[in-house]
Design a protein around this motif. Structure first.
Motif, short mmCIF file in Angstrom:
data_model
loop_
_atom_site.label_atom_id
_atom_site.label_comp_id
_atom_site.label_asym_id
_atom_site.label_seq_id
_atom_site.Cartn_x
_atom_site.Cartn_y
_atom_site.Cartn_z
N LEU A 52 16.20 -21.78 -16.73
CA LEU A 52 16.42 -21.05 -17.99
C LEU A 52 16.62 -22.01 -19.16
CD1 LEU A 52 16.91 -18.05 -18.75
CD2 LEU A 52 19.32 -18.57 -18.71
N LEU A 55 13.40 -23.55 -20.47
CA LEU A 55 12.60 -22.53 -21.17
C LEU A 55 13.15 -22.30 -22.58
CD1 LEU A 55 10.41 -20.18 -20.70
CD2 LEU A 55 12.38 -18.73 -20.32
N ARG A 57 15.27 -24.14 -24.36
CA ARG A 57 15.24 -25.35 -25.19
C ARG A 57 13.86 -25.57 -25.79
NH1 ARG A 57 18.54 -30.65 -23.17
NH2 ARG A 57 20.17 -29.37 -22.31
N HIS A 59 11.39 -23.42 -26.35
CA HIS A 59 10.98 -22.45 -27.38
C HIS A 59 11.84 -22.53 -28.63
CE1 HIS A 59 7.68 -20.41 -25.37
NE2 HIS A 59 8.33 -20.64 -24.24
N HIS A 70 5.30 -16.09 -31.10
CA HIS A 70 5.39 -15.91 -29.65
C HIS A 70 6.72 -16.43 -29.11
CE1 HIS A 70 0.86 -16.01 -30.16
NE2 HIS A 70 1.15 -14.79 -29.78
N SER A 71 7.14 -17.60 -29.58
CA SER A 71 8.42 -18.15 -29.14
C SER A 71 9.57 -17.25 -29.59
CB SER A 71 8.64 -19.56 -29.68
OG SER A 71 7.68 -20.43 -29.16
N ILE A 73 9.43 -14.00 -30.09
CA ILE A 73 9.41 -12.80 -29.24
C ILE A 73 10.02 -13.10 -27.88
CG2 ILE A 73 7.87 -11.20 -27.99
CD1 ILE A 73 8.10 -10.40 -30.86
N LEU A 74 9.73 -14.28 -27.36
CA LEU A 74 10.28 -14.66 -26.05
C LEU A 74 11.80 -14.73 -26.10
CD1 LEU A 74 8.76 -17.21 -23.63
CD2 LEU A 74 11.19 -17.28 -24.02
N SER A 77 13.24 -11.26 -26.59
CA SER A 77 13.18 -10.48 -25.33
C SER A 77 14.28 -10.92 -24.39
CB SER A 77 11.84 -10.67 -24.62
OG SER A 77 10.78 -10.50 -25.48
N LEU A 78 14.49 -12.22 -24.31
CA LEU A 78 15.52 -12.76 -23.40
C LEU A 78 16.89 -12.22 -23.79
CD1 LEU A 78 16.56 -14.84 -21.28
CD2 LEU A 78 16.51 -16.55 -23.06
N THR A 81 17.32 -8.46 -23.27
CA THR A 81 17.52 -8.16 -21.84
C THR A 81 18.96 -8.44 -21.44
OG1 THR A 81 15.25 -8.84 -21.44
CG2 THR A 81 16.63 -8.58 -19.52
N VAL A 109 8.76 -2.09 -18.71
CA VAL A 109 8.31 -3.39 -19.23
C VAL A 109 7.95 -4.33 -18.08
CG1 VAL A 109 8.95 -5.41 -20.62
CG2 VAL A 109 9.64 -3.13 -21.35
N ILE A 110 8.91 -4.58 -17.20
CA ILE A 110 8.67 -5.55 -16.11
C ILE A 110 7.56 -5.07 -15.17
CG2 ILE A 110 9.66 -6.42 -13.96
CD1 ILE A 110 10.67 -8.19 -15.92
N LEU A 113 4.00 -5.10 -16.81
CA LEU A 113 3.55 -6.46 -17.12
C LEU A 113 3.23 -7.24 -15.85
CD1 LEU A 113 5.95 -7.47 -20.04
CD2 LEU A 113 3.48 -7.20 -20.17
N LEU B 10 4.94 2.77 -23.89
CA LEU B 10 5.25 1.33 -23.95
C LEU B 10 4.56 0.62 -22.79
CD1 LEU B 10 6.92 -1.05 -25.11
CD2 LEU B 10 8.81 -0.31 -23.66
N LEU B 14 1.53 -2.20 -23.00
CA LEU B 14 1.64 -3.52 -22.39
C LEU B 14 0.54 -3.74 -21.35
CD1 LEU B 14 5.52 -3.66 -22.02
CD2 LEU B 14 4.14 -5.00 -23.59
N ILE B 18 -2.42 -6.69 -21.57
CA ILE B 18 -2.74 -7.68 -20.53
C ILE B 18 -4.22 -7.57 -20.15
CG2 ILE B 18 -2.27 -8.46 -18.17
CD1 ILE B 18 0.09 -9.11 -19.85
N LEU B 31 1.29 -12.10 -26.71
CA LEU B 31 2.55 -11.43 -27.01
C LEU B 31 3.14 -10.80 -25.76
CD1 LEU B 31 3.55 -11.33 -29.98
CD2 LEU B 31 3.05 -8.90 -29.95
N HIS B 34 4.49 -13.42 -23.40
CA HIS B 34 5.78 -13.99 -23.81
C HIS B 34 6.91 -12.99 -23.61
CE1 HIS B 34 3.34 -17.23 -25.40
NE2 HIS B 34 4.44 -17.93 -25.58
N ILE B 35 6.63 -11.71 -23.84
CA ILE B 35 7.64 -10.68 -23.57
C ILE B 35 8.00 -10.72 -22.09
CG2 ILE B 35 8.07 -8.18 -23.44
CD1 ILE B 35 6.30 -7.91 -25.94
N TYR B 36 6.98 -10.83 -21.23
CA TYR B 36 7.19 -10.87 -19.78
C TYR B 36 8.08 -12.04 -19.38
CZ TYR B 36 6.05 -11.63 -14.85
OH TYR B 36 6.12 -11.85 -13.50
N GLY B 38 10.18 -13.77 -21.28
CA GLY B 38 11.53 -13.60 -21.83
C GLY B 38 12.34 -12.58 -21.06
N VAL B 39 11.75 -11.43 -20.78
CA VAL B 39 12.48 -10.37 -20.07
C VAL B 39 12.80 -10.82 -18.64
CG1 VAL B 39 12.33 -8.01 -19.22
CG2 VAL B 39 11.54 -8.53 -21.50
N GLY B 42 15.71 -13.17 -18.66
CA GLY B 42 16.94 -12.40 -18.86
C GLY B 42 17.36 -11.67 -17.61
#
Lengths: 231, 203, 273
Positions: A52, A55, A57, A59, A70-71, A73-74, A77-78, A81, A109-110, A113, B10, B14, B18, B31, B34-36, B38-39, B42
């Motif tokens: 973690l 990652l 650091r 971004h 993009h960074s 958003i990352l 998102s983190l 969450t 989301v997860i 994706l 949503l 997504l 992809i 995008l 990067h969401i993937y 980050g989430v 977390g």
């Protein structure tokens, strides 16, 4: 001494303890093994957090140099969450309660994706089958024939094709169709391939890797292999 | 109900972001990617807290008494020492918990590989050569192992066996490819089913 | 004819993608159903669970995540339906953290169908890191790793969990595998503690498990979406696996056609040179 020798001593001690406990599971070895296994489980959790840092650091440093959507958003998102996770944990006693915001994130989301990332591979495998799988040599031809038979044997359409082949054979050799129509040739050959030649080759390969793994583990325990403490 | 609808849209957005990668790399795909990341990152923090630190350390520390309570300080310290890897000056300290975990892994691996794999698998290969399947199985295992033996030049019977080995290996890889195709297509079927059923309601 | 075949060998990849997409969509839109032939290894897995008495305990390990959900989730749902229809108790745990919520979703869905109650008929223990240590550790005492369930409730407050101390009280372990965790279950739980194991795997992992099946280290193997469809056929309750098989069939045929066309084009081009 502490930097280089202590880790080797710890590895030797823990590795040997686990091997000795396999043969002498009684006290004190059995209890000590159980305690070490619990500690291993606890420490493994902290290992997850290591990735973690690099990652975040990376971004954050990108964002400091110049704004990168993009960074951003990352990182967003983190933290979103984390907020939803801890909020769900406080409100529902577990973040995994099905009606919690955390699980909403997981479900919508997860899952899409992660699943879609891997679903892309279906297209790539179709493209690769078309462009790259060539019967250039005898071995490559063997590979393709085995793949074809297994692909047809594992799906219902193989049964229909088998029926078609049975009809053709009954017509050619004047054999009653009813006698051979139920023989699902692709399924039978596919099962045979999986149980005999495929089984044999995989067993041979895995015996080799198991022997290599044992040798590497012993080298690590005895301190001959030290690459894990180079940093 | 409304959350369900928002969630489905949503998820569909997504999913299509992809899939847009198939045409070419584009900002929507990046995008979503990067969401993937980050989430997921977390998620891992929440998991480590919910399933490791809280139940195995904190709750245990509260509920246990005597030596069982205080001995938990050792894995807690080792866990924190692992995080010294973040700082270059103190990164060497993380070798201690790392050595512990690697020693455990290596010790478990040796006995598991021998008892759990080598002995049963070799035992299952010792078959009576009374039918063609058994003969092929035994020859297949031996010839595959010989194929990977690089300490001697392949001559004579060694060459024959290694050639047999490659034949068995190619059949195995073909079968694995067939199964892999099945697996990858299944993943696509799952996503298409979501789009057709959950989003469009066609099926 | 030669020119046509050479052109066939140089089709744009996006047309390949479009054809693949269409061949997956159309059988689902037309709701095609095909008969499923059940393989021996799935029959073996089914029989093992079918022979269990009511009140037996099955431990299911969720060792997959959303990437393998289309293959393994139908398998999980079918196995849960089978267990609950026979009043078998279910203990769920996971070695892949990101897959655990999928297990919880399946448990909730199927428990509602059979009026099963959490704590009386099934329990979700959650996840712990360090899977090899856990597999060996719960062979001695489950509570050392899972003193509480995934919600933090002590497991001794659940009636059927009071007698569960280690693998000896678990009749069958079902591992749903998307990676190498299945090997670990066989080598640790199976070899060291003689735990009876059934593996349900993705198509990628399934071929690697056949050596274990032949050596009788596992008592059943359910491989890929086809395996899930076979299990659904055996429990006589159709799910998403059976629905997906026609699409699977046609795409396999399409890929074989791609391989044949690609090779024909390759050989013609080679001759030209």
């Amino acid at each position: 001494m502490i930097r280089h020798q202590l880790p080797l001593i710890i590895t030797f001690f823990t590795g040997m303890l686990l091997i000795i406990t396999f043969f002498i599971p009684h006290k004190p070895f059995g209890d000590l093994e159980q305690r070490f296994l619990i500690w291993y489980s606890i420490i493994s959790g902290f290992t997850v957090l290591l990735g973690l840092d690099s990652l975040v650091r990376y971004h954050l440093s990108k964002l400091k140099k110049e704004f990168n959507i993009h960074s951003f958003i990352l990182i967003l998102s983190l933290f979103l969450t984390l907020i939803l996770g801890f909020y769900s944990w406080f409100k529902f006693k577990t973040p995994f309660a099905l009606n919690s915001p955390f699980m909403f994130l997981y479900t919508y989301v997860i899952i899409p994706l992660q699943a879609t990332m891997f679903a892309l591979l279906a297209f790539f495998i179709a493209s690769a089958a078309y462009r790259a799988f060539r019967a250039r040599t005898f071995e490559a031809t063997l590979l393709l024939i085995a793949a074809t038979v297994v692909m047809l044997g594992r799906v219902p359409i193989g049964g229909y094709i088998s029926k078609g082949i049975a009809y053709f054979i009954s017509f050619l050799f004047k054999i009653p169709y009813e006698k051979i129509s139920e023989i699902q040739i692709f399924a039978i050959v596919s099962d045979w391939i999986m149980n005999i030649p495929q089984n044999a080759a995989k067993r041979g390969i895995f015996i080799g890797t198991a022997l290599g793994g044992i040798a590497m583990s012993i080298r690590i325990i005895l301190g001959i292999e030290r690459t894990y403490i180079t940093k | 109900m409304i959350l369900n609808i928002i969630g489905t849209w949503l998820a569909a957005t997504l999913t299509l972001a992809i899939f847009s990668f198939l045409y070419k790399d584009n900002p929507f795909y990046k995008l979503a990617e990067h969401i993937y990341v980050g989430v997921s990152a977390g998620f891992w923090v929440i998991y480590v807290w919910s399933f490791d630190i809280k139940p195995m350390l904190i709750d245990r520390f509260i509920s246990e008494t005597g030596i069982e309570k205080w001995i938990l300080i050792i894995p807690a310290i080792l866990g924190v020492l692992m995080l010294t890897r973040w700082f270059p000056r103190t990164a060497w300290i993380s070798r201690i918990p790392l050595a512990f975990t690697i020693g455990i892994g290596a010790g478990l691996g040796v006995t598991a590989s021998i008892q759990g794999f080598l002995i049963p698998q070799i035992g299952a290969t010792l078959l009576p050569l009374t039918n063609i399947n058994n003969i092929l199985l035994v020859i297949g295992v031996i010839s595959t192992i010989i194929y990977f033996y690089f300490s001697k030049e392949f001559k004579g019977s060694l060459k024959l066996f290694s050639r047999l080995g490659i034949i068995f290996i190619m059949i195995a890889f073909g079968a694995s490819f067939g199964y892999t195709v099945m697996a990858r297509i299944s993943l696509l079927i799952g996503r298409i089913y979501f789009l057709l059923h959950n989003l469009l309601g066609i099926i | 004819m030669r020119e046509f075949l050479t052109k066939l060998a140089t089709i744009d990849r996006r047309i390949i993608y479009l054809l693949t997409f269409l061949v997956v969509c159309l059988p689902m839109i037309f709701k095609m159903i095909m008969p499923i032939r059940v393989s021996e290894e799935v029959k073996m897995a089914f029989k093992e669970i079918d022979n269990l008495k009511p009140g037996s305990i099955v431990m299911i390990s969720i060792d997959y995540d959303a990437a393998s959900e289309p293959e393994l989730q139908p398998m999980l749902i079918a196995i849960l339906r089978h267990c609950f229809s026979k009043d078998i108790k279910v203990i769920l745990l996971g070695q892949w953290a990101l897959g655990l919520p999928l297990g919880e979703m399946a448990l909730n869905q199927v428990a509602k169908e059979y009026n099963k109650k959490y704590g009386e008929d099934y329990v979700n223990l959650g996840y712990r890191p360090g899977y090899t240590a856990l597999m060996v550790g719960i062979g001695k005492e489950l509570r050392d790793f899972f003193p509480t369930d995934y919600k933090g409730i002590p497991i001794d407050s659940f009636p059927f969990m009071r007698k569960v101390r280690n693998y000896q009280q678990i009749d069958i372990l079902v591992g749903l595998e998307a990676g190498a965790t299945g090997d670990a279950w066989v080598q640790f739980a199976g070899a060291r503690f003689n735990q009876k194991i059934i593996l349900g795997t993705t198509g990628v992992v399934a071929p690697d498990m056949f050596p274990y099946l032949q050596a009788k280290q596992i008592v059943g193997l359910i491989g890929g979406l086809q395996g899930a469809a076979e299990y659904e056929t055996l429990i006589k309750k159709a799910g998403s696996a059976i629905l997906g098989m026609p699409a699977q069939s046609f795409v396999h045929l399409l890929i074989i056609i791609f391989i044949i066309i690609g090779n024909i084009g390759y050989f013609i081009l080679r001759r030209k040179r």
